[in-house]
Design an enzyme around this catalytic site. Structure first.
Site, short mmCIF file in Angstrom:
data_model
loop_
_atom_site.label_atom_id
_atom_site.label_comp_id
_atom_site.label_asym_id
_atom_site.label_seq_id
_atom_site.Cartn_x
_atom_site.Cartn_y
_atom_site.Cartn_z
N MET A 92 22.89 55.83 51.74
CA MET A 92 21.93 55.00 52.46
C MET A 92 21.21 55.79 53.56
SD MET A 92 22.34 52.46 50.58
CE MET A 92 21.59 50.97 51.21
N ARG A 93 20.72 56.96 53.18
CA ARG A 93 20.02 57.79 54.14
C ARG A 93 18.74 58.28 53.45
NH1 ARG A 93 20.21 58.28 59.09
NH2 ARG A 93 19.33 60.20 59.86
N ASN A 109 19.06 58.70 41.36
CA ASN A 109 19.54 57.62 42.24
C ASN A 109 19.73 56.36 41.43
OD1 ASN A 109 20.04 56.19 44.74
ND2 ASN A 109 17.97 55.35 44.57
N HIS A 111 19.48 52.25 41.85
CA HIS A 111 18.90 51.25 42.76
C HIS A 111 19.16 49.85 42.20
CE1 HIS A 111 16.25 49.68 45.84
NE2 HIS A 111 15.71 48.91 44.91
C1 GAR Z 1 25.00 49.88 44.81
O1 GAR Z 1 24.71 48.56 44.46
C2 GAR Z 1 23.77 50.75 44.74
O2 GAR Z 1 22.89 50.39 43.71
C3 GAR Z 1 23.16 50.47 46.08
O3 GAR Z 1 24.22 50.43 46.98
C4 GAR Z 1 25.40 49.98 46.29
C5 GAR Z 1 26.48 50.98 46.53
O4 GAR Z 1 27.69 50.53 46.02
N1 GAR Z 1 22.21 51.48 46.43
C6 GAR Z 1 21.13 51.25 47.16
O5 GAR Z 1 20.85 50.17 47.63
C7 GAR Z 1 20.28 52.47 47.39
N2 GAR Z 1 19.03 52.10 47.98
P1 GAR Z 1 28.85 51.53 45.66
O6 GAR Z 1 29.11 52.35 46.94
O7 GAR Z 1 30.02 50.64 45.35
O8 GAR Z 1 28.42 52.37 44.52
#
Ligand code: GAR
Length: 215
Positions: A92-93, A109, A111
């Site tokens: 998240m950076r 990535n 998303h």
């Molecule tokens: C996931 O849902 C991923 O798609 C999202 O964060 C979550 C991480 O979960 N990513 C974003 O929002 C990126 N912009 P995890 O740590 O259990 O994989």
């Protein structure tokens, strides 16, 4: 087969990281998870990676006064570990164009939306607010513009009456855990690659049928 060396970048619990680690255990997987790196020390994902016997590193972005300082350290660590491919998994950076361009075509990535809808954060909440009936997740190449890179894989899920942010997130997350390892496999073995601003696939697939919701 030379297995590509993969780094997974995380900021939290690391469930997508775990799905990638598990997939890469298959003897025919064309890559190995060589490093899990977090910008937040002490997150659950780091402990999970250590339990899985993967090298881990925390580079706390808060100790750097400039974003570039953090990214230079990140870049050094990735090169020290001879990394070929970076997977952002709940990282998240926001990365600067300098870093993104150094890893063009080699950084992907996941998303939690059907891009190009709902770039940025709070994707499930926004999908519910818009009343869409189909939602999902996307794996894409990372480009300097946030959540705008060429798409490698997508999965769609229905939005159903009574859904909350939590129930919808869980339905999407289950699909994230399926498509991220599939997309990584395609990048490692060259079946999908970035060419200019498009993803090029080495082989086609059966495109019969349609997705409908309600079914
Ligand atoms: C996931 O849902 C991923 O798609 C999202 O964060 C979550 C991480 O979960 N990513 C974003 O929002 C990126 N912009 P995890 O740590 O259990 O994989």
């Amino acid at each position: 087969m030379t297995r590509r060396r993969i780094a997974i970048l995380i900021s939290g619990r690391g469930s997508n990281m775990t799905s990638l680690i598990e997939a890469a255990r298959a003897p025919d997987f064309p890559g190995e998870i060589a490093l899990v790196l977090s910008n937040r020390p002490g997150v659950a994902g780091l402990a999970r990676a250590q339990e899985a016997g993967i090298a881990t590193l925390a580079i706390d972005h808060k100790v750097f006064s400039r974003r570039e300082g953090f990214e230079e350290e990140l870049d050094h660590a990735l090169r020290d570990h001879a990394i070929d491919i970076i997977c952002l998994a709940g990282f998240m950076r926001v990365l600067t164009p300098w870093f993104v361009e150094r890893w063009t075509g080699r950084m992907i990535n996941i998303h939690p939306s059907l891009l190009p809808l709902f770039r940025g954060v709070h994707t499930h909440q926004r999908a519910l607010a818009e009343g869409v009936l189909v939602h999902g997740c996307t794996v894409h190449f990372v480009v300097p513009e946030l959540d705008a890179g060429p798409i490698i894989a997508q999965a769609a899920v229905p939005v159903v009456p009574g859904d909350t942010e939590e129930t919808l997130a869980a339905r999407v997350l289950a699909q994230e855990h399926i498509i991220y390892p599939q997309a990584l496999r395609m990048i490692c073995d060259g079946h999908a690659r970035l060419e200019g601003d498009r993803t090029v696939f080495a082989k086609g697939w059966n495109a019969g049928g349609a997705l409908r919701s309600p079914a």
